[in-house]
Design a protein around this motif. Sequence first.
Motif, PDB file in Angstrom:
ATOM      1  N   LEU A  82      -9.061 -14.059  -4.680  1.00 10.73           N
ATOM      2  CA  LEU A  82      -8.628 -12.663  -4.738  1.00 10.73           C
ATOM      3  C   LEU A  82      -9.717 -11.700  -4.289  1.00 10.73           C
ATOM      4  N   ASN A  83     -10.949 -12.110  -4.445  1.00  2.70           N
ATOM      5  CA  ASN A  83     -12.064 -11.236  -4.051  1.00  2.70           C
ATOM      6  C   ASN A  83     -12.095 -10.986  -2.544  1.00  2.70           C
ATOM      7  N   ASN A  84     -11.410 -11.816  -1.780  1.00  2.99           N
ATOM      8  CA  ASN A  84     -11.356 -11.654  -0.321  1.00  2.99           C
ATOM      9  C   ASN A  84     -10.250 -10.690   0.118  1.00  2.99           C
ATOM     10  N   ASP A  98      -8.121  -7.061   0.337  1.00  2.00           N
ATOM     11  CA  ASP A  98      -8.428  -5.626   0.288  1.00  2.00           C
ATOM     12  C   ASP A  98      -7.822  -5.035  -0.976  1.00  2.00           C
ATOM     13  N   ALA A  99      -8.172  -3.813  -1.288  1.00  2.00           N
ATOM     14  CA  ALA A  99      -7.759  -3.199  -2.553  1.00  2.00           C
ATOM     15  C   ALA A  99      -6.237  -3.107  -2.677  1.00  2.00           C
ATOM     16  N   ARG A 100      -5.550  -2.798  -1.594  1.00  2.00           N
ATOM     17  CA  ARG A 100      -4.092  -2.671  -1.641  1.00  2.00           C
ATOM     18  C   ARG A 100      -3.434  -4.001  -1.976  1.00  2.00           C
ATOM     19  N   SER A 101      -3.881  -5.068  -1.307  1.00  2.00           N
ATOM     20  CA  SER A 101      -3.313  -6.397  -1.557  1.00  2.00           C
ATOM     21  C   SER A 101      -3.634  -6.865  -2.965  1.00  2.00           C
ATOM     22  N   LEU A 102      -4.847  -6.567  -3.423  1.00  2.00           N
ATOM     23  CA  LEU A 102      -5.230  -6.949  -4.779  1.00  2.00           C
ATOM     24  C   LEU A 102      -4.379  -6.208  -5.805  1.00  2.00           C
ATOM     25  N   ALA A 103      -4.064  -4.949  -5.520  1.00  2.00           N
ATOM     26  CA  ALA A 103      -3.226  -4.170  -6.437  1.00  2.00           C
ATOM     27  C   ALA A 103      -1.818  -4.763  -6.539  1.00  2.00           C
ATOM     28  N   LEU A 104      -1.318  -5.321  -5.445  1.00  2.00           N
ATOM     29  CA  LEU A 104       0.012  -5.945  -5.474  1.00  2.00           C
ATOM     30  C   LEU A 104       0.023  -7.181  -6.368  1.00  2.00           C
ATOM     31  N   CYS A 105      -1.112  -7.848  -6.475  1.00  2.00           N
ATOM     32  CA  CYS A 105      -1.203  -9.032  -7.335  1.00  2.00           C
ATOM     33  C   CYS A 105      -1.055  -8.674  -8.808  1.00  2.00           C
ATOM     34  N   LEU A 106      -1.282  -7.420  -9.146  1.00  2.00           N
ATOM     35  CA  LEU A 106      -1.190  -6.993 -10.540  1.00  2.00           C
ATOM     36  C   LEU A 106       0.229  -7.099 -11.089  1.00  2.00           C
ATOM     37  N   ASN A 157      -1.853 -10.428 -13.711  1.00  6.00           N
ATOM     38  CA  ASN A 157      -2.386  -9.097 -14.001  1.00  6.00           C
ATOM     39  C   ASN A 157      -3.733  -9.185 -14.707  1.00  6.00           C
ATOM     40  N   ARG A 158      -3.827 -10.117 -15.672  1.00  9.73           N
ATOM     41  CA  ARG A 158      -5.084 -10.265 -16.402  1.00  9.73           C
ATOM     42  C   ARG A 158      -6.228 -10.690 -15.486  1.00  9.73           C
ATOM     43  N   VAL A 159      -5.916 -11.520 -14.496  1.00  8.37           N
ATOM     44  CA  VAL A 159      -6.950 -11.973 -13.560  1.00  8.37           C
ATOM     45  C   VAL A 159      -7.244 -10.904 -12.510  1.00  8.37           C
ATOM     46  N   ALA A 160      -6.187 -10.321 -11.932  1.00 10.15           N
ATOM     47  CA  ALA A 160      -6.353  -9.373 -10.821  1.00 10.15           C
ATOM     48  C   ALA A 160      -6.928  -8.034 -11.264  1.00 10.15           C
TER      49      ALA A 160
END
Length: 240
Positions: A46-48, A50-58, A65-68
């Motif tokens: 997930l660290n790879n 971008d912020a938008r894609s990471l936000a979708l993982c939430l 959600n707990r991880v992202a």
Amino acid sequence: MEEGLALVVERKGKKRKRKKMREDRGRPFCQDPLDVLGRDLMLRVLNNLDARSLALCLVVSRTWNRVASSDLLWTSKCEELWCGKAHIPRLSLVRGISKLDAYSLSVMDGKRNRIMRDDLCDHVWEFHFTKAAPEYWRNLDPYWKGNGPPMHRYFHPDGSQTADPGDKVWGGHESCYSIVTSIIGEGKIREHYVRINRWRPLAVSRKQDWSWEMTNNLFCYSSIPDAYKEGGTGPLFLVM
């Protein structure tokens, strides 16, 4: 009889299993990547993003959600967001706030065009006359003459304004400022400007690097970048 019944149930179970295997044949086996990789490896993946894609993982699941939402991920995202910005909002640096909240609040504050007293007082401002100003004033302005450092202005919580010692334009006169904001229905701003003494109002604008500019047809104020100012700048609460 019981043994016979158990044998029938077992045969039916094996039959259903074989049927399911035939149905699943040729289709990819689906399993949650988080279950396969585990939390630590998933954090690296997930660290790879971008912020938008990471936000979708939430919103995938509660477990995701707990991880992202981990500070381990959003700390670097905040650093990327703040890189190159003139000012870092105070509300994003409050002690104890999560890095995800710090990122979200920074994005929202960066879109704010309504200047507050905290913004005026927290920054040092560069001042210069515009091309439309009288030639006499432009001749006193290092911005136009190139014969010295730019002029600075300082706003204070008591409503006063000062300049550097020896400023030829300032002349030691008293100066006060006010922020005027008129709001119509549903919080929509109709008019917003800063006025110094009885001079012409200063229109307020925000640049992409989150710096401020206040201008009229005679002079201009620009906030000097201070991204490394301890505790950040601006209001402590979100303003829209």
